[in-house]
Design a protein around this motif. Structure first.
Motif, short mmCIF file in Angstrom:
data_model
loop_
_atom_site.label_atom_id
_atom_site.label_comp_id
_atom_site.label_asym_id
_atom_site.label_seq_id
_atom_site.Cartn_x
_atom_site.Cartn_y
_atom_site.Cartn_z
N GLY A 145 0.81 -1.22 0.00
CA GLY A 145 0.00 0.00 0.00
C GLY A 145 0.84 1.27 0.00
N LEU A 146 1.94 1.22 -0.73
CA LEU A 146 2.88 2.33 -0.72
C LEU A 146 2.27 3.63 -1.22
CD1 LEU A 146 5.82 2.68 0.11
CD2 LEU A 146 6.50 2.18 -2.24
N ALA A 147 1.41 3.55 -2.21
CA ALA A 147 0.84 4.76 -2.82
C ALA A 147 0.05 5.58 -1.81
CB ALA A 147 -0.04 4.39 -4.00
N HIS A 148 -0.53 4.92 -0.82
CA HIS A 148 -1.37 5.63 0.16
C HIS A 148 -0.67 5.75 1.52
CE1 HIS A 148 -4.54 5.21 -2.78
NE2 HIS A 148 -4.35 3.90 -2.81
N GLY A 149 0.60 5.40 1.56
CA GLY A 149 1.33 5.46 2.83
C GLY A 149 1.55 6.88 3.31
N ARG A 150 1.61 7.04 4.61
CA ARG A 150 1.76 8.37 5.22
C ARG A 150 3.10 8.57 5.91
NH1 ARG A 150 -2.03 11.40 2.80
NH2 ARG A 150 -4.11 10.46 2.97
N HIS A 151 3.96 7.58 5.88
CA HIS A 151 5.23 7.69 6.60
C HIS A 151 6.14 8.72 5.93
CE1 HIS A 151 9.10 6.56 8.37
NE2 HIS A 151 8.43 5.92 9.30
N PRO A 152 6.81 9.58 6.71
CA PRO A 152 7.69 10.59 6.10
C PRO A 152 8.88 10.01 5.35
CG PRO A 152 7.97 10.56 8.49
CD PRO A 152 6.76 9.72 8.18
N GLY A 153 9.21 8.75 5.61
CA GLY A 153 10.34 8.14 4.93
C GLY A 153 10.02 7.60 3.54
N ILE A 154 8.75 7.66 3.13
CA ILE A 154 8.39 7.19 1.79
C ILE A 154 8.81 8.25 0.78
CG2 ILE A 154 6.49 6.55 0.26
CD1 ILE A 154 4.95 5.59 2.73
#
Length: 466
Positions: A145-154
């Motif tokens: 679910g990378l496209a919707h991820g909220r982590h600042p490291g993405i």
């Protein structure tokens, strides 16, 4: 067995026999008579030392690395070799491939598109050699679910689309991977014992209660026989807990340094709970931030710097004045020092992985592996500290070389006192011992794990060379 008698060992420059009973050294003497039921070992003049301590490693990551695909030197050196390694890899029971040890020298700055070109039929995640970066191929990014991820490291491109690169986002990624039990530490414990390591400090930050519980189970079950200290144990962990809580781990990641006030507050919060801090710093900028924060927050005995990869000369006296110890990893120089020298401005070469200058200034220095990101073998780290030779043949600041005796001593201090004087083998001390096949002088002339003959932890033989 009712005990252990090690006959004719060299201890602190003299030949003697050492009796072990009840988990402790009971007797040292010129002559000893084997008691009924006691195992006897003829040391034949070999060195008997306190057990070694690895003061900074990541246990579950080491266990996972054992079953992962090697994606960097020396196993993989170019793009075709990386493609072959990834295609030969057998996916885990959930269909994923996990790679480790990636280095840009293999195939450049890898992202999802680049990884797709290497293998796209199954979800693949590859960890950078530093441990700070994961790269996911497109299928893995979809599953996580990378496209919707909220982590600042993405990491995202100019359009906001994820590149497949995740910086220091291990917890976020782990929560989105298929559920799997933590790997057994039995093989890790076996390998550590084979190196003569009797105690370890797990440096994984912010361990969850589940992770602490799993580590405790592995220790209780004997899979990890080494004594264990946890830098990432939650701040509320009582000091009597097992495994023991160590200094509180703080990571100063240059991809996202904390604000000064927040760092001062975190140091203060740890100190108020009686926990020193162990702070990850690998650049001059992060080190300057840490030293300023400690000046503001105050120091607690046991505060320590992890890595100290780049230390300007003027910072050494500040580290000494603040009473800090340093836990560093010169093994990185032998493992990938060419990349450090080529990727660091020439004026900083003298600042890389300082060792001798700290000792000369009176700063306690301990050596460690940072495994799986550095070599687990302490004897290779000892050699690296004495030669400081990088794989291409250059020497990284020879003024920072340690003698072999100094490098070995930097592995012999107990977990709570990195860089302290090695403990003496006297009656009453815990029987955490390593017997070498040769006398000390010969071992120091050519340090090697092949010299480890016997490892004893708490009075029990945990490794015996066949």
């Amino acid at each position: 067995m009712s005990g252990l008698l090690i006959r004719d060992a060299e201890v602190d420059g003299r030949r003697c026999s050492v009796r072990v009973r009840g988990g402790r050294v009971e007797e040292l003497g010129a002559a000893a008579v084997r008691a009924p039921g006691e195992e006897e070992i003829d040391a034949a003049g070999g060195a008997l030392l306190p057990g070694l301590t690895d003061h900074h490693l990541h246990l579950f990551a080491v266990a996972a690395a054992i079953s992962s695909v090697r994606c960097g030197p020396p196993d993989v050196r170019d793009r075709p070799a990386l493609r072959t390694a990834l295609h030969r890899a057998v996916p885990d029971r959930h269909g994923w491939v996990r790679g480790i040890g990636y280095d840009e020298r293999v195939a450049g700055s890898l992202d999802a598109t680049g990884l797709d070109a290497l293998r796209a039929d199954v979800p693949v995640r590859v960890q950078h050699r530093s441990g700070a970066l994961w790269v996911l191929n497109s299928l893995a990014g979809e599953r996580a679910g990378l496209a919707h991820g909220r982590h600042p490291g993405i990491e995202r491109d100019d359009t906001g689309r994820p590149t497949g690169r995740l910086w220091r986002a291990d917890d976020w990624l782990r929560a989105r991977l298929p559920k799997a039990p933590a790997p057994s530490l039995a093989e890790v414990g076996r390998r550590l014992a084979g190196y003569g390591i009797t105690a370890v400090t797990d440096a994984t930050p912010r361990l969850t209660p589940d992770s602490v519980g799993r580590l405790a189970e592995e220790a209780r079950g004997g899979h990890l026989p080494q004594r264990l200290l946890l830098l990432g144990a939650p701040l509320g962990t009582p000091p009597t807990a097992r495994p023991e809580p160590g200094p509180w781990k703080i990571v100063l990641a240059d991809s996202g340094l904390p604000d000064f006030t927040g760092l001062v507050e975190e140091i203060g919060a740890a100190h108020r709970r009686g926990r020193p801090v162990a702070v990850h710093t690998v650049t001059a900028v992060s080190l300057a931030l840490l030293l300023a924060a400690l000046e503001e927050a105050g120091v607690l005995p046991g505060d320590r710097i992890e890595h100290a990869a780049v230390v300007p000369a003027e910072a050494v006296s500040v580290v000494r004045r603040l009473g800090l110890s340093v836990v560093t990893q010169p093994g990185f120089l032998a493992d990938r020092g060419d990349a450090f020298l080529d990727g660091t401005p020439p004026h900083e070469h003298a600042d890389l992985y300082r060792c001798a200058s700290f000792l000369r200034a009176g700063v306690p220095v301990a050596l460690s592996s940072d495994a799986p990101y550095g070599p687990l073998d302490p004897w290779s780290v000892i050699r690296a500290a004495t030669t400081r030779r990088v794989p291409g043949g250059r020497t990284a600041n020879p003024a920072e070389r340690l003698t072999a005796a100094e490098a070995l001593a930097a592995y012999l201090a107990p977990p709570h006192s990195p860089g302290a004087r090695p403990p003496q083998l006297v009656p009453g001390v815990a029987a955490d011992l390593v017997l070498l096949a040769v006398p000390p002088a010969e071992a120091l002339s050519d340090p090697s794990a092949d010299l480890v003959r016997l490892t004893v932890i708490g009075g029990r033989v945990r490794y015996r060379r066949s």
